[in-house]
Design a protein around this motif. Sequence first.
Motif, short mmCIF file in Angstrom:
data_model
loop_
_atom_site.label_atom_id
_atom_site.label_comp_id
_atom_site.label_asym_id
_atom_site.label_seq_id
_atom_site.Cartn_x
_atom_site.Cartn_y
_atom_site.Cartn_z
N GLN A 40 46.90 183.26 51.20
CA GLN A 40 46.93 182.14 52.13
C GLN A 40 45.51 181.78 52.61
O GLN A 40 45.23 181.68 53.80
N SER A 57 48.19 177.57 55.17
CA SER A 57 49.62 177.85 55.01
C SER A 57 50.13 176.99 53.87
O SER A 57 49.91 175.78 53.85
N SER A 59 53.83 176.54 51.30
CA SER A 59 55.25 176.34 51.60
C SER A 59 56.03 177.63 51.85
O SER A 59 55.92 178.60 51.09
N LYS A 60 56.87 177.59 52.86
CA LYS A 60 57.79 178.70 53.13
C LYS A 60 58.93 178.72 52.11
O LYS A 60 59.69 179.68 52.05
N GLN A 157 50.27 182.49 56.67
CA GLN A 157 51.56 182.85 56.08
C GLN A 157 52.22 181.58 55.53
O GLN A 157 51.96 180.49 56.03
N PRO A 158 53.05 181.71 54.52
CA PRO A 158 53.76 180.53 54.02
C PRO A 158 54.65 179.96 55.12
O PRO A 158 55.48 180.67 55.68
N ALA A 159 54.46 178.69 55.46
CA ALA A 159 55.22 178.10 56.57
C ALA A 159 55.43 176.59 56.42
O ALA A 159 56.19 176.02 57.19
#
Length: 171
Positions: A40, A57, A59-60, A157-159
Amino acid sequence: VQTTTAKDSQSTQINGWRHAAEKRGMSSDGYLALIMTGTQRMIILPPDGKPLEYVISTSKFGLGSTENSNKTPLGWHRVNERIGHGRPAGAVFSSRVFTGKVIPRSQLNRATSEDMVLTRIMWLEGLEEGHNSGKGIDSHDRCIYIHGTNQEQLLGQPASHGCIRMANDEV
């Protein structure tokens, strides 16, 4: 812009990325952005300077190019359009148009489910037909951006919902 699952790298790999970008038409005095999804991080390679690193960030929902998947696409991209020059940090955009609203800095780290596009937009265009360009997978048609976020607390973080988010003071 190259989005990759590779871990952060040092000068040998960085020089390899620059060479690969130049083979794809990037001028030798251009800036190269490496999006390292595994850590990230985004590494910016200025033409003659020291690499710059930013926490981002992706994609979540994971990585991929399928339309309506909310995933971050991989592969080679270029910034097709820059939007928001001269707008303050926290400027709110809707469909790439400045709304006139500005989110105060004190509210850029508040928990909220709304995924806002703030400060600047760098609209990406996929350069690999059949991978991130073309019917049903086109990064530009999917409105994949690098942009500021109202959820700075989630950087690292992926979000996101497919885009690449950055801190508003850095985008």
